[in-house]
Write an enzyme that holds these catalytic residues in place. Structure first.
Site, PDB file in Angstrom:
ATOM      1  N   VAL A  60       0.891  -1.212  -0.099  1.00 51.08           N
ATOM      2  CA  VAL A  60       0.204  -0.142   0.028  1.00 51.08           C
ATOM      3  C   VAL A  60       0.846   1.220   0.036  1.00 51.08           C
ATOM      4  O   VAL A  60       1.766   1.227   0.880  1.00 51.08           O
ATOM      5  CB  VAL A  60      -0.720   0.008   1.118  1.00 51.08           C
ATOM      6  CG1 VAL A  60      -1.696   1.298   1.268  1.00 51.08           C
ATOM      7  CG2 VAL A  60      -1.722  -1.230   1.353  1.00 51.08           C
ATOM      8  N   ALA A 105       4.705   4.120   2.744  1.00 50.44           N
ATOM      9  CA  ALA A 105       3.910   2.912   2.386  1.00 50.44           C
ATOM     10  C   ALA A 105       4.225   1.816   3.026  1.00 50.44           C
ATOM     11  O   ALA A 105       4.937   1.849   4.155  1.00 50.44           O
ATOM     12  CB  ALA A 105       4.809   2.517   0.820  1.00 50.44           C
ATOM     13  N   LYS A 106       3.493   0.638   2.949  1.00 50.09           N
ATOM     14  CA  LYS A 106       3.856  -0.560   3.696  1.00 50.09           C
ATOM     15  C   LYS A 106       3.483  -1.668   3.099  1.00 50.09           C
ATOM     16  O   LYS A 106       2.652  -1.621   2.152  1.00 50.09           O
ATOM     17  CB  LYS A 106       2.983  -0.409   5.159  1.00 50.09           C
ATOM     18  CG  LYS A 106       3.551  -1.178   6.143  1.00 50.09           C
ATOM     19  CD  LYS A 106       4.773  -0.551   6.847  1.00 50.09           C
ATOM     20  CE  LYS A 106       5.334  -1.174   8.198  1.00 50.09           C
ATOM     21  NZ  LYS A 106       6.082  -0.433   8.920  1.00 50.09           N
ATOM     22  N   GLY A 107       4.025  -2.911   3.542  1.00 47.65           N
ATOM     23  CA  GLY A 107       3.468  -4.235   2.667  1.00 47.65           C
ATOM     24  C   GLY A 107       3.486  -5.176   3.886  1.00 47.65           C
ATOM     25  O   GLY A 107       4.052  -5.193   4.815  1.00 47.65           O
TER      26      GLY A 107
END
Ligand code: GLU
Length: 423
Positions: A60, A105-107
């Protein structure tokens, strides 16, 4: 964690509170309440027993007004899209508080790496990387380690991306091993930053390291390196917990010996260490840890740990948030009434992404720094941001979380206004 907890709602709630107080332009506010992009991928893996298992993963990107997006990848059974969106938003604010030229962002992948072999984890990491390769890149979005991921994970990600494009791209991820373009000091950077702001906050309250006691929730990358630095500065670490339980010693734990024990233990856990009372079980140990009569509490594990249910039991004068989102908004209110100082996550744990930024700069220039240069630059940026946040808190007469968010959101808002809306 309660089943109906939404981390994304909590992050939006915090944003709304700040937006109202700042009189934020409603169109900028509306944009910030959405993630720019969210990719859901399926990650099929052949497991060691020959069967195929399909994992679900996310990447994201919350906001890119200030630059390419940046943030870690976590492997955990509790990963959800809701959580990854919230963590992406927190990364936007974190990068802005420090003044890094990044958005957030992050995942994550829903999985239990403790129950997987190294080969299975490698195959999952590589397939996940290949699935998100269309939206990451050194000029687009740069992943890094987070919960249950490490330099080896980043090496596999870097290799998979590089094989896809046909040449080596060290700048696509940070937190890599030194040998393939990682930075000196990155491994311990988050813990070092936690310790730096903790010392600064303690000083403001007139607490001297040698007379202060600390409890640390979580003994992974952040908690263990924070413990190491704090021990080195003379703090007494009287309690730590990890996934299996907790260790308590009112006279202070021998942190270097504990670190050596964890390194040697098969599951990298604190269990079995002789220098303290061991309490079996994650929940019991954490309940005891959070209520310890300490000066400083550092939650360095997962989100939503200090809540309306247990905030009343907290006795610490200072909470330094090594984890992302460990304190719920209800707990924030209870702790504010009790006079507890909270050094918020987006400042307190920003040391990791700060050295990630240094790593990325070194990769792009193919010019690598000494460890002293990295640490000096990290300490300088952490202290500058700490003072920036305290100045805003004094000016606005608000707590440090609100101050850090005002600082971050106003920086992102300025960028958003200058850039305008495309087309
Ligand atoms: N996962 C870390 C964090 O939450 C580091 C992110 C990065 O280095 O990009 O800040």
């Amino acid at each position: 964690m309660s089943a109906n907890f939404s981390f994304w709602n909590m992050a939006c709630q915090q944003l709304d509170r700040v937006a109202q107080r700042m009189n934020l332009d409603p169109s900028v506010h509306a944009k910030m309440r959405h993630c720019e992009r969210a990719l859901i991928v399926s990650v099929p893996i052949r497991m060691d027993d020959g069967k195929v298992k399909v994992f679900e993963g996310y990447r994201v990107q919350h906001n890119s007004e200030r630059g390419p997006t940046k943030g870690g990848i976590r492997f955990h059974p509790g990963v959800t899209l809701d959580e990854v969106k919230a963590l992406a938003m927190l990364m936007t604010w974190k990068c802005a508080v420090i003044g890094l030229p990044y958005g957030g962002a992050k995942g994550g992948v829903i999985c239990d790496p403790a129950a997987m072999s190294l080969g299975e984890i490698e195959r999952m990491t590589r397939r996940f990387t290949s699935e998100i390769a269309i939206i990451i890149g050194p000029a687009k979005d740069i992943p890094a380690p987070d919960v249950n991921t490490n330099p080896q994970t980043m090496a596999w990600m870097m290799d998979t991306y590089s094989m896809t494009v046909g040449y080596s791209v060290p700048g696509v991820v940070t937190g890599k091993p030194i040998e393939i373009g990682g930075s000196q000091g990155r491994g311990e950077a988050t813990g070092r930053g936690v310790a730096t702001v903790m010392i600064a906050a303690a000083e403001r309250l007139g607490l001297l390291p040698a007379q202060s006691t600390v409890a640390i929730q979580g003994f992974g990358n952040v908690g263990s390196s924070a413990a190491k630095f704090l021990y080195g500065k003379g703090f007494k670490v009287v309690g730590v917990t990890d996934v299996g339980g907790g260790l308590f010693n009112p006279r202070g734990l021998d942190v270097p010996a504990l670190l050596a024990h964890v390194q040697k233990s098969p599951h990298k856990q604190i269990k079995g260490f002789g220098g303290g009372e061991y309490v079996e079980g994650h929940d019991v140990a954490n309940a005891r840890l959070l209520a310890l009569p300490v000066d400083i509490l550092a939650p360095c594990a997962l989100e939503n740990q200090i809540t309306a249910e247990n905030a009343g039991a907290v006795q610490a004068k200072i909470i330094v948030e090594g984890a992302n989102g460990p304190t719920s908004p209800e707990a924030d209110e209870i702790l504010a009434k009790a006079g507890t100082t909270i050094v918020p996550d987006i400042l307190a744990n920003a040391g990791g992404v700060t050295v990630s930024y240094f790593e990325w700069v070194q990769d792009l220039q193919a010019n690598f720094w000494d460890e002293e240069d990295v640490n000096r630059s990290l300490d300088r940026l952490m202290m500058r941001s700490f003072h920036d946040v305290y100045d805003v808190a004094a000016r606005e007469k608000c707590d440090l979380r609100m101050a850090a968010q005002i600082l971050a959101i106003s920086r992102v808002a300025k960028a958003a206004t200058l850039r305008g809306i495309y087309p």
